[in-house]
Write a protein that holds these residues in place. Structure first.
Motif, short mmCIF file in Angstrom:
data_model
loop_
_atom_site.label_atom_id
_atom_site.label_comp_id
_atom_site.label_asym_id
_atom_site.label_seq_id
_atom_site.Cartn_x
_atom_site.Cartn_y
_atom_site.Cartn_z
N LYS A 106 1.51 -11.87 -31.02
CA LYS A 106 0.60 -10.87 -30.46
C LYS A 106 -0.66 -10.76 -31.33
CE LYS A 106 1.08 -6.54 -28.04
NZ LYS A 106 1.79 -5.28 -27.96
N SER A 107 -0.44 -10.73 -32.63
CA SER A 107 -1.60 -10.59 -33.53
C SER A 107 -2.45 -11.87 -33.50
CB SER A 107 -1.15 -10.25 -34.94
OG SER A 107 -0.28 -11.22 -35.39
N GLU A 108 -1.74 -13.01 -33.38
CA GLU A 108 -2.46 -14.29 -33.27
C GLU A 108 -3.38 -14.26 -32.04
OE1 GLU A 108 -0.56 -18.26 -33.17
OE2 GLU A 108 0.69 -17.47 -34.81
N GLU A 109 -2.80 -13.76 -30.94
CA GLU A 109 -3.52 -13.72 -29.67
C GLU A 109 -4.81 -12.89 -29.81
OE1 GLU A 109 -1.06 -12.13 -26.58
OE2 GLU A 109 -2.42 -12.76 -24.99
N GLU A 154 -10.59 -16.77 -31.73
CA GLU A 154 -12.06 -16.72 -31.58
C GLU A 154 -12.46 -17.37 -30.26
OE1 GLU A 154 -13.62 -18.61 -35.00
OE2 GLU A 154 -12.80 -17.09 -36.38
N GLU A 155 -13.62 -16.88 -29.76
CA GLU A 155 -14.13 -17.46 -28.50
C GLU A 155 -14.49 -18.92 -28.72
OE1 GLU A 155 -14.37 -16.24 -25.46
OE2 GLU A 155 -13.47 -14.33 -26.05
N GLY A 156 -14.23 -19.73 -27.73
CA GLY A 156 -14.60 -21.15 -27.87
C GLY A 156 -13.94 -21.98 -26.80
N ALA A 157 -14.18 -23.26 -26.89
CA ALA A 157 -13.65 -24.17 -25.86
C ALA A 157 -12.13 -24.23 -25.89
CB ALA A 157 -14.24 -25.56 -26.06
N LEU A 158 -11.54 -24.03 -27.10
CA LEU A 158 -10.08 -24.19 -27.24
C LEU A 158 -9.30 -22.94 -26.83
CD1 LEU A 158 -9.79 -26.19 -30.55
CD2 LEU A 158 -9.19 -26.98 -28.27
N LYS A 159 -10.00 -21.84 -26.62
CA LYS A 159 -9.31 -20.57 -26.39
C LYS A 159 -8.29 -20.60 -25.24
CE LYS A 159 -9.90 -15.65 -26.08
NZ LYS A 159 -10.78 -14.54 -25.83
N ILE A 175 -5.19 -22.54 -26.33
CA ILE A 175 -4.37 -21.80 -27.32
C ILE A 175 -3.64 -20.65 -26.64
CG2 ILE A 175 -4.46 -20.38 -29.42
CD1 ILE A 175 -6.91 -22.11 -30.24
N LEU A 176 -4.32 -19.95 -25.73
CA LEU A 176 -3.70 -18.84 -25.02
C LEU A 176 -2.50 -19.29 -24.20
CD1 LEU A 176 -6.67 -16.63 -23.77
CD2 LEU A 176 -4.77 -15.93 -25.24
N LEU A 177 -2.69 -20.46 -23.58
CA LEU A 177 -1.59 -21.02 -22.77
C LEU A 177 -0.36 -21.32 -23.64
CD1 LEU A 177 -1.16 -21.85 -19.79
CD2 LEU A 177 -1.70 -24.19 -20.47
N LYS A 178 -0.67 -21.91 -24.81
CA LYS A 178 0.42 -22.26 -25.73
C LYS A 178 1.16 -21.00 -26.18
CE LYS A 178 1.47 -24.64 -29.96
NZ LYS A 178 1.00 -24.91 -31.29
N GLN A 191 5.73 -17.23 -26.01
CA GLN A 191 6.19 -15.85 -25.76
C GLN A 191 7.30 -15.84 -24.70
OE1 GLN A 191 2.50 -13.91 -24.85
NE2 GLN A 191 2.55 -12.71 -26.74
N GLU A 192 7.09 -16.66 -23.66
CA GLU A 192 8.11 -16.72 -22.59
C GLU A 192 9.45 -17.20 -23.14
OE1 GLU A 192 6.52 -19.08 -19.42
OE2 GLU A 192 5.19 -17.47 -18.76
N ARG A 193 9.33 -18.25 -23.97
CA ARG A 193 10.56 -18.82 -24.55
C ARG A 193 11.27 -17.79 -25.43
NH1 ARG A 193 11.32 -21.50 -29.09
NH2 ARG A 193 9.10 -21.64 -29.54
N LEU A 194 10.45 -17.10 -26.25
CA LEU A 194 11.03 -16.09 -27.16
C LEU A 194 11.63 -14.92 -26.38
CD1 LEU A 194 8.48 -16.02 -30.10
CD2 LEU A 194 10.86 -16.73 -30.22
N ASN A 195 10.96 -14.53 -25.29
CA ASN A 195 11.48 -13.42 -24.48
C ASN A 195 12.84 -13.77 -23.87
OD1 ASN A 195 9.57 -11.45 -24.87
ND2 ASN A 195 8.18 -12.31 -23.34
#
Lengths: 643, 82
Positions: free
Chosen positions: A438-441, A445-450, A453-456, A461-465
Motif C-alpha cells: 500500500k505504501s509502495e503504491e 512517481e508519475e511516469g511511463a512505468l506507473k 508497476i500498478l498492475l504488478k 495484492q490479489e495473491r496476498l489477499n
C-alpha cells in the motif's frame, strides 16, 4: 535315492550344472557318515541350484548365432531345439520328483513352513513367488525356492527313475497311484481317509481326504479335510463315528442285551448259584453301559472317567506329563483361553496347575475350568495383581500422552497449539506485506512505468489477499479444534482428579500410620540387634571367666572330686546358652523376612500414593519422592543377619 | 572330700566358680526376657501392619470393581474421543 543321483544322470544337461553338481556330490561313504543337518543343507543348496532356469531366451539366441557361425543349417537348428526341449522336459520331470522327495523327507519344521506357504498360495488365484515375497518378507531367491517347494507340497510320490525319456509320465503316474493307495491305508489316532473328524468349534464333522504321517519319529501327524486347504494337526481333532455305524452297533448291543437279560432270568428261575448270577448280572450291566454310551455319546465319559481317575490316582507317580503335553489334552477353546491370559497368570497356571498330575488337571478342566478361567479377577486378587486397573491412572505411556494432550485428530494439544501460532505468524506476515504494498503504491512517481508497476502491485495484492483468506479460514478451523481439544483434556483431567482424590482417601489413612509404624519397627529391630550383640558379648566374657576358674581349679588335686560336678553344670549352662542364642537368631531372621515382605507389599501403594499426589498437584515436588520412600524402607533383612 | 577340709584358697575358688555360674545364669535369663519381649512386640506390630495392608488391598479391590468402567474410560477413551 534320486536326490543325489538325478542331477548327475543328466548326461546332456548344461555343462556348468553338471560340473558343479559333480563337485558337490559326496561319495557314498561320505554320505553315510555325514549328519542329517549337513545332508539337509547340501540338498537345500542343490534345490536352489536346480531351480535356475535351464536356458533363457537370450541364451537360446546366442546358441542359434553360435550354430550359424559354425555353419549349421536350419535343420540342424531344429534338431538342437528338439533335443533341448526333450532335455528340458526330462530335467523338469526329474526336478519335480526331486522336489517332492525333498519336501517329503525334509524335517518337520521345514515342512510346516512349506505348508504355511502352500496354504497361503492356495488362497490366491494365479499366485507367483512374488506373493510369497510380499507376504513373508522373503528375498526373491528364497521366495522362488519356497514357491517351487510349496507347489509340490501334499503330493508326496515315490521317487521314479526314468530310464527312457518317453516313459517318465507313466512311471510317475504309477508312483502316484501307489502313493494314493498307501495314503488310503494310513491311519493316525483312528483317523483315515474317509473317516469323519470334528474340531470343538465346528458345527458339523468333516471327512478326511488325506493323512500325512510324520517321517521322523515323534513328529506330528496331520490330516487334510474336505473344504480346508491347510492340513490340521490330529491332536486338535476328534474322530466322529458315522451315524449309520452307531445305529447298527446300537441295534446289535440291544439284541445282545436282551439275550443276556433272558439268560439271567432263566438262570434265576433255574436257581443257579449266586456266583453265576453275579457274573451274568455283570455282563448285563456292561452291555447296558455300552448302550447308554451309544445313545448319549456326550454323556459317555463320566463313569468311565471316574474309573480312569481312580486308576490314575493309583499311579500318579508314573503319569508325569510336561505342561505342554497336558495343554494339548485340554480342549482347543480352553487352550486358547489359557494362552490369552496375561503372562503372569499364565505362569501361575503353568507352575501351579499344569505341574499337577494329569488326572487332577483333567477333572479340574472338566468341572471348573471355564468358571475358574472366567474369574481371572480372583486370580489377580490372590496372586498380587491388585491395583492393576487403577494403575492405568498413572500409566507412563498415558501420562506422556497427557503431557502432549493426545486428542481425537491424531495429533496432540501441543501440535495443535504450534499449528495455530504458526498460522498466526503467517497472518501477521501477510498483513505486513499488504501494508508495504500500500505504501509502495502511494509512493509511485508519475511516469511511463506507473501503469505497469500498478498492475504488478495489484496482482501481488490479489495473491496476498487469497493467501490471507486461506489463513483466516485455517485460523477458524484450528481455533475450533484447539478449543475442543483443550476442553476434552480439561474434562479428562477433572474426572481423573475426582477419581484420584477418592482413591487417595482410601490409601492415605492406611499408608500414613503404616509408614510411621514401619519406622518404629525399624527402631525395635535395631534394639533387638543391639540386645543380641550386647548379651552375646557378655555371655562370652562370663564363659571365658568360668573357663579360667576351671583351669585354676585343675591345679588343685584336692578339688578333683568337685571338678567333675562343676564341669557338668558348666556344660549344661553352655548348652542352654547356645540354644538360646540360636533360637533368638532364627527368630530375628524370621522377623527380617517378615519386614522385608511387608516393605515389598507396601512399596507399590506408597509409590501409587505419591504418583496420585503428583497428578492432583499436592505436595511431593520431586519426581523421586516415591523412590526415596522405597529406599527409606529397605528390606531389614540385611541388618539383622550380621547381629 | 568334704568342703570343710579344703583350704581357704580352694574354698574361694569354688565360691568364685559358683558365683560366675550364677552370673551366667542371670545374664542368660535377662537376655531371654529382653529378646523375647522385643520379638513378640515386633511380631505383633508386623501383624497389625499386615492387617492394615489387607484392609487397604480389599478396599482397593472393591473400589476397582465398583468403578471398573469409570477407570477404564479414564484410561484412554476420554482422551481420544471414543
Amino acid at each position: 535315492m534320486p536326490l543325489e543321483k538325478n542331477p548327475t544322470e543328466i548326461e546332456d544337461g548344461p555343462t556348468e550344472e553338471k560340473s558343479q553338481l559333480a563337485v558337490e556330490s559326496p561319495s557314498s561313504e561320505e554320505k553315510d557318515q555325514e549328519s542329517p543337518k549337513v545332508r539337509f543343507d547340501r540338498e537345500l543348496k542343490l534345490v536352489s541350484h536346480l531351480l535356475r532356469r535351464p536356458l533363457s531366451s537370450e541364451e537360446q539366441e546366442n546358441l542359434k548365432k553360435r550354430l550359424e557361425s559354425l555353419g549349421g543349417t536350419e535343420d540342424d537348428l531344429r534338431k538342437v531345439e528338439e533335443a533341448r526341449e526333450k532335455l528340458e522336459k526330462k530335467f523338469q520331470q526329474q526336478k519335480d520328483v526331486f522336489l517332492q522327495e525333498f519336501v517329503h523327507q525334509s524335517p518337520d519344521e521345514m515342512r510346516h513352513t512349506i505348508n504355511e506357504h502352500a496354504s497361503f498360495l492356495a488362497t490366491i488365484p494365479n499366485s507367483t513367488s512374488e506373493d510369497l515375497e510380499r507376504e513373508f518378507a522373503l528375498d526373491p531367491e528364497t521366495a522362488e525356492l519356497y514357491f517351487q517347494l510349496a507347489k509340490t507340497f501334499r503330493e508326496p510320490t515315490e521317487p521314479t527313475e526314468p530310464t527312457e525319456p518317453t516313459e517318465p509320465t507313466e512311471t510317475a503316474k504309477e508312483g502316484q497311484k501307489q502313493d494314493e493307495e498307501s495314503s488310503e491305508d494310513k491311519e493316525v489316532d483312528g483317523m483315515k481317509v474317509g473317516s469323519l473328524v470334528k474340531m470343538s468349534f465346528w458345527k458339523e464333522p468333516r471327512r478326511v481326504v488325506e493323512v500325512i504321517i510324520p517321517e521322523t519319529p515323534g513328529g506330528s501327524s496331520y490330516v487334510v479335510v474336505e473344504g480346508m486347504a491347510k492340513p490340521i494337526i490330529t491332536s486338535d481333532l476328534e474322530t466322529v463315528l458315522p451315524k449309520e455305524d452307531t445305529e447298527n452297533k446300537l441295534k446289535k448291543v440291544k439284541e445282545q442285551l436282551q439275550a443276556k437279560i433272558d439268560e439271567l432270568n432263566k438262570a434265576e428261575e433255574a436257581g443257579e448259584s449266586d456266583k453265576i448270577l453275579e457274573a451274568k448280572l455283570k455282563e448285563v450291566r456292561e452291555l447296558e453301559n455300552q448302550k447308554d454310551r451309544l445313545e448319549n455319546p456326550d454323556k459317555k465319559s463320566e463313569p468311565e472317567d471316574a474309573q480312569e481317575n481312580q486308576d490314575n490316582s493309583q499311579e500318579t507317580v508314573k503319569v508325569v506329563k510336561t505342561p505342554e503335553q497336558i495343554l494339548k489334552e485340554i480342549s482347543l477353546d480352553n487352550r486358547n483361553l489359557i494362552q490369552k491370559l496375561p503372562e503372569n497368570t499364565w505362569k501361575f497356571f503353568r507352575d501351579k496347575i499344569l505341574r499337577t498330575p494329569a488326572f487332577v488337571l483333567k477333572a479340574f478342566a472338566r468341572k471348573i475350568g471355564h468358571k475358574f478361567l472366567k474369574n481371572v479377577g480372583e486370580v489377580h486378587r490372590r496372586y498380587g495383581f491388585v491395583g492393576s486397573r487403577i494403575g492405568v491412572l498413572y500409566n507412563s505411556a498415558l501420562v506422556d500422552r497427557e503431557k502432549t494432550g493426545w486428542v481425537r485428530y491424531g495429533t496432540s494439544l501441543e501440535g495443535l497449539q504450534n499449528k495455530y501460532s504458526q498460522n498466526e505468524e503467517l497472518i501477521s506476515e501477510i498483513k505486513g506485506s499488504l501494508e508495504e504494498l500500500k505504501s509502495e503504491e502511494e509512493e509511485i512517481e508519475e511516469g511511463a512505468l506507473k501503469p505497469a508497476i500498478l498492475l504488478k502491485i495489484k496482482h501481488t495484492q490479489e495473491r496476498l489477499n487469497a493467501k490471507m483468506k486461506k489463513a483466516l479460514d485455517k485460523r477458524q478451523s484450528l481455533g475450533n479444534r484447539l478449543e475442543e481439544a483443550k476442553a476434552r483434556v480439561g474434562i479428562h483431567e477433572a474426572r481423573r482428579s475426582v477419581m484420584v482424590k477418592e482413591l487417595l482417601e482410601k490409601i492415605e489413612p492406611n499408608i500414613e500410620p503404616l509408614l510411621k509404624d514401619i519406622e518404629a519397627l525399624k527402631v525395635e529391630r535395631e534394639k533387638l540387634s543391639d540386645a543380641i550383640s550386647k548379651y552375646s558379648d557378655k555371655l562370652d566374657e562370663e564363659q571365658a571367666k568360668l573357663k579360667e576358674t576351671l583351669e585354676k581349679m585343675k591345679k588343685f588335686p584336692r578339688l578333683k572330686s568337685f571338678l567333675k560336678d562343676k564341669k557338668k553344670v558348666h556344660e549344661s549352662k553352655i548348652k542352654r546358652i547356645s540354644g538360646l542364642t540360636r533360637e533368638t537368631q532364627s527368630q530375628a531372621t524370621d522377623i527380617d523376612q517378615r519386614l522385608s515382605n511387608l516393605n515389598e507389599r507396601a512399596n507399590p501403594w506408597i509409590e501409587m500414593r505419591d504418583k496420585f499426589k503428583r497428578i492432583i498437584g499436592e505436595g511431593l515436588d520431586s519426581e523421586t519422592s516415591g523412590e526415596e520412600k522405597e529406599t527409606e524402607n529397605p528390606p531389614a533383612g540385611q541388618e539383622a543377619t550380621s547381629a | 572330700m568334704n568342703k570343710d577340709e579344703l583350704t581357704e584358697e580352694e574354698k574361694a575358688l569354688l565360691e568364685e566358680f559358683d558365683s560366675l555360674l550364677a552370673d551366667l545364669d542371670k545374664t542368660a535369663n535377662d537376655f531371654e526376657k529382653e529378646a523375647g519381649d522385643l520379638i513378640s512386640k515386633i511380631n505383633n506390630s508386623i501383624d497389625v501392619q499386615e492387617s492394615r495392608l489387607d484392609k487397604l488391598e480389599n478396599d482397593l479391590i472393591s473400589f476397582e470393581e465398583e468403578n471398573k468402567d469409570k477407570i477404564d474410560s479414564l484410561a484412554i477413551k476420554s482422551l481420544i474421543g471414543k
